[in-house]
Design a protein around this motif. Structure first.
Motif, short mmCIF file in Angstrom:
data_model
loop_
_atom_site.label_atom_id
_atom_site.label_comp_id
_atom_site.label_asym_id
_atom_site.label_seq_id
_atom_site.Cartn_x
_atom_site.Cartn_y
_atom_site.Cartn_z
N ILE A 178 32.15 37.16 55.37
CA ILE A 178 32.14 38.08 54.23
C ILE A 178 31.28 37.43 53.17
N ASN A 179 30.38 38.20 52.58
CA ASN A 179 29.63 37.71 51.43
C ASN A 179 30.34 38.19 50.18
N LEU A 180 30.65 37.25 49.29
CA LEU A 180 31.18 37.56 47.97
C LEU A 180 30.01 37.41 47.01
N TYR A 181 29.68 38.47 46.30
CA TYR A 181 28.53 38.46 45.40
C TYR A 181 28.98 38.33 43.95
N THR A 182 28.30 37.47 43.25
CA THR A 182 28.52 37.26 41.83
C THR A 182 27.15 36.98 41.21
N THR A 183 27.09 36.69 39.94
CA THR A 183 25.80 36.39 39.32
C THR A 183 25.39 34.95 39.66
N PRO A 184 24.11 34.68 39.72
CA PRO A 184 23.66 33.31 39.97
C PRO A 184 24.23 32.32 38.95
N SER A 185 24.32 32.74 37.69
CA SER A 185 24.81 31.82 36.66
C SER A 185 26.29 31.51 36.83
N SER A 186 27.11 32.49 37.20
CA SER A 186 28.53 32.19 37.39
C SER A 186 28.73 31.37 38.66
N LEU B 278 41.60 32.39 49.11
CA LEU B 278 42.00 33.36 48.07
C LEU B 278 41.97 32.75 46.67
N ASP B 279 42.36 31.49 46.53
CA ASP B 279 42.31 30.87 45.20
C ASP B 279 40.87 30.76 44.70
N LEU B 280 39.95 30.44 45.58
CA LEU B 280 38.55 30.36 45.21
C LEU B 280 38.00 31.74 44.85
N ILE B 281 38.37 32.75 45.60
CA ILE B 281 37.93 34.12 45.33
C ILE B 281 38.40 34.54 43.93
N LYS B 282 39.64 34.24 43.62
CA LYS B 282 40.18 34.58 42.30
C LYS B 282 39.49 33.77 41.20
N LEU B 283 39.18 32.52 41.47
CA LEU B 283 38.46 31.68 40.51
C LEU B 283 37.07 32.25 40.22
N VAL B 284 36.37 32.66 41.27
CA VAL B 284 35.03 33.25 41.10
C VAL B 284 35.12 34.52 40.26
N ALA B 285 36.07 35.39 40.58
CA ALA B 285 36.22 36.65 39.84
C ALA B 285 36.58 36.38 38.37
N THR B 286 37.47 35.44 38.13
CA THR B 286 37.86 35.10 36.76
C THR B 286 36.69 34.53 35.99
N ALA B 287 35.94 33.63 36.61
CA ALA B 287 34.77 33.03 35.95
C ALA B 287 33.72 34.07 35.63
#
Length: 123
Positions: free
Chosen positions: A65-73, A101-110
């Motif tokens: 699964i690719n989780l996409y976020t901004t390059p800066s985050s 799951l903890d990392l996924i939540k951390l990425v979303a929070t950040a």
């Protein structure tokens, strides 16, 4: 595996192969819990969590699964992402490893914090 498509997030998830359904739904649920004010929409053919801008998105593939976020985050979390294959704004979550799951939540929070405090919009 053919590219997963859907015109709604529910349809997209329903089109995920049955053996990957629990994994995809767990990731989706973790993002819903972490970003409760975001709406979930289809952007570029994949589920995206939107609150004035895209916060995060994901796509299910046969091996990951690719989780996409901004390059800066993503760059701000570089220390937390060791061991994962990274793209410009993506984090590859292999199916042969436990879903972090903890990392996924951390990425979303950040990412949400980056948007709220620094007004960083989607790429």
């Amino acid at each position: 595996m053919a590219k997963i498509t859907g015109t709604t997030p529910e349809e997209y998830l329903g089109n995920v192969p049955s053996e990957l359904q629990p994994r995809a739904r767990a990731l989706h649920q973790a993002l819903c819990e972490t970003l409760p004010h975001a709406s979930v929409q289809i952007k570029w053919g994949q589920p995206a969590f939107v609150d004035d801008t895209i916060l995060v998105a994901y796509a299910v593939f046969s091996k990951h699964i690719n989780l996409y976020t901004t390059p800066s985050s993503r760059a701000a979390l570089a220390g937390e992402l060791g061991g994962y294959t990274l793209g410009k704004g993506s984090i590859r979550l292999p199916h042969d490893e436990p879903l972090p799951l903890d990392l996924i939540k951390l990425v979303a929070t950040a990412r949400e914090k980056e948007f709220r405090e620094q007004h960083v919009r989607w790429m």
